[in-house]
Design a protein around this motif. Structure first.
Motif, short mmCIF file in Angstrom:
data_model
loop_
_atom_site.label_atom_id
_atom_site.label_comp_id
_atom_site.label_asym_id
_atom_site.label_seq_id
_atom_site.Cartn_x
_atom_site.Cartn_y
_atom_site.Cartn_z
N PRO A 93 0.79 -1.23 0.00
CA PRO A 93 0.00 0.00 0.00
C PRO A 93 0.83 1.29 0.00
CG PRO A 93 0.07 -0.90 2.22
CD PRO A 93 0.83 -1.86 1.34
N PHE A 94 2.07 1.23 0.53
CA PHE A 94 2.83 2.46 0.75
C PHE A 94 4.10 2.57 -0.09
CE2 PHE A 94 0.85 1.49 4.97
CZ PHE A 94 -0.12 2.49 4.91
N GLY A 95 4.38 1.59 -0.93
CA GLY A 95 5.62 1.58 -1.70
C GLY A 95 5.72 2.73 -2.68
N VAL A 96 6.96 3.20 -2.87
CA VAL A 96 7.27 4.27 -3.82
C VAL A 96 8.20 3.69 -4.89
CG1 VAL A 96 8.37 6.52 -4.13
CG2 VAL A 96 7.03 6.05 -2.06
N SER A 97 7.90 3.93 -6.14
CA SER A 97 8.68 3.37 -7.25
C SER A 97 9.84 4.27 -7.61
CB SER A 97 7.80 3.16 -8.48
OG SER A 97 6.82 2.18 -8.23
N ARG A 98 11.02 3.63 -7.79
CA ARG A 98 12.21 4.33 -8.27
C ARG A 98 12.95 3.40 -9.21
NH1 ARG A 98 15.01 7.06 -2.87
NH2 ARG A 98 13.27 8.44 -2.29
N ASN A 99 13.24 3.87 -10.39
CA ASN A 99 14.00 3.08 -11.37
C ASN A 99 13.35 1.73 -11.64
OD1 ASN A 99 15.97 5.17 -11.34
ND2 ASN A 99 16.91 4.23 -9.54
N GLY A 100 12.03 1.70 -11.63
CA GLY A 100 11.30 0.49 -11.98
C GLY A 100 11.01 -0.46 -10.82
N ASN A 101 11.55 -0.17 -9.62
CA ASN A 101 11.32 -1.03 -8.45
C ASN A 101 10.50 -0.29 -7.40
OD1 ASN A 101 12.89 -3.10 -9.56
ND2 ASN A 101 14.77 -2.29 -8.64
#
Length: 384
Positions: A93-101
């Motif tokens: 629910p809280f993940g933030v995407s960076r460089n595809g992950n």
């Protein structure tokens, strides 16, 4: 209260591993200098300040974990397992995407993002090491399927969970190498390693043939074997890295004077304060600077292995082997990535790359190693 604190600090300075702490702090300060240079073109000190704050928190955790008896802590293994699963699942629910992950958690009130897989590595090592010790106590061997399957299933579960919730294959591979190091230290039969490697190769080939491997992953591996493949695509980052390291020669162009490291153009060295900080060091400090980085990291790894050799219990020894494995894999992969001999999988260089959660986790891990060394002393040498 004051006398207790004074006594505890006296205990720490006499029994904890101050050599290991000095190596960690020296590496981090060196890394902060490189980060300051690598981010100079941004005209901000944010990254250096965050890294410095993380180091101070890390040193505090190093001291704290030097007093923690992991043999007692792991008795709450069910809670530790629940923490591992629950913390990783927070990415859903809280993940933030960076460089595809989708591998980071960050709220507006947080000064920096937190990477759950980084923190969970430590508790994973504690649980896996205990699982290995339990298996040995029950079966006195690591040759049969029934002895090897439970810890292997633990690994597969954690790797599958990490990839499912974040897509971060780089972090997942660190867990695999940690498992291999602990399994080797525990005495798992060689043919299980050979079988596991064969199964991994066949599984990866099967997924590739079925089209289940993301295209960008295939391209990154292809670029390793053919440096002319997609020089402006999959091989772009590593091509710039090689140019930076090559231009530094023996002693570099000087701090804050690197051609790519100080350039703000999009065609310059990417992620120079995180993934490619080794390349920034190569350009500005040359071969001598790179050699110093390698020396410091090898010294930290050697110290972990030395504590493992003299640990009081097999469980403590397995923990130190796992900590060393974590550092070995990240060091080899990151430096290999910068030298264009390993694929880009988003792993930072321990103690040197920018990353608050990484620095805090590393110091906590080394604090556990320090505590194991402290408790390995003969009773007559331990303070009461």
């Amino acid at each position: 209260m004051r006398n207790r604190l004074k006594s505890a600090l006296g205990d720490f300075f006499q029994q904890a591993d101050l050599v290991l702490l000095a190596l960690c702090v020296g590496s981090t300060l060196f890394g902060m200098l490189l980060i300051a240079s690598a981010t100079h073109y941004m005209s901000t000190y944010k990254y250096v300040i965050v890294q410095g704050a993380a180091m101070l928190i890390g040193v505090g955790l190093y001291i704290l974990f030097s007093f923690v008896d992991v043999e007692v802590l792991v008795r709450k293994w069910k809670w530790i397992l629940l923490f591992n699963v629950g913390f990783l699942c927070m990415l859903i629910p809280f993940g933030v995407s960076r460089n595809g992950n989708r591998a980071w958690i960050q709220f507006s009130w947080m000064p920096t993002a937190v990477q759950p897989a980084e923190i969970v590595k430590i508790t994973f090592i504690l649980l896996l090491a205990k699982q290995m010790e339990w298996t040995w106590e029950q079966r006195h061997e690591f040759r049969s399927f029934r002895a090897v399957f439970p810890p292997a299933f633990h690994l597969l579960f954690m790797v599958g969970l990490i990839y499912a919730v974040s897509g971060d294959m780089g972090s997942a591979l660190v867990y695999v190498f940690i498992f291999l190091c602990i399994a080797w230290a525990a005495g798992v039969a060689w043919y299980w390693f050979a079988g596991g490697l064969g199964a991994a190769v066949l599984g990866a080939f099967g997924l590739y043939k079925l089209g289940k491997v993301p295209t960008y992953m295939v391209d990154r591996f292809h670029a390793i074997f053919d440096h002319s493949y997609q020089p402006l695509g999959a091989g772009w980052q590593q091509t710039r890295s090689l140019l930076a390291i090559g231009s530094g020669r023996w002693f570099g162009l000087g701090l804050f004077r690197g051609t790519q490291t100080q350039s703000a153009t999009p065609s310059s060295l990417p992620y120079r304060h995180t993934d490619f900080i080794f390349a920034a060091a190569g350009e500005e400090l040359g071969f001598a600077g790179c050699l110093l980085i390698i020396f410091l990291l090898v010294a930290i790894i050697f110290r972990c292995l030395q504590v493992a050799r003299h640990a009081k219990t097999p469980y403590s020894s397995y923990i130190c082997a796992g900590m060393a494995g974590m550092l070995i894999f990240q060091t080899i992969e990151n430096i290999g990535m910068c030298l264009f001999v390993m694929p880009v999988i988003g792993l930072t260089l321990p103690f040197f790359s920018y990353g608050g959660s990484s620095i805090v986790t590393l110091y906590a891990a080394m604090g556990i190693v320090s505590g194991i060394k402290k408790r390995a002393l003969p009773d007559r040498m331990r303070l009461r």
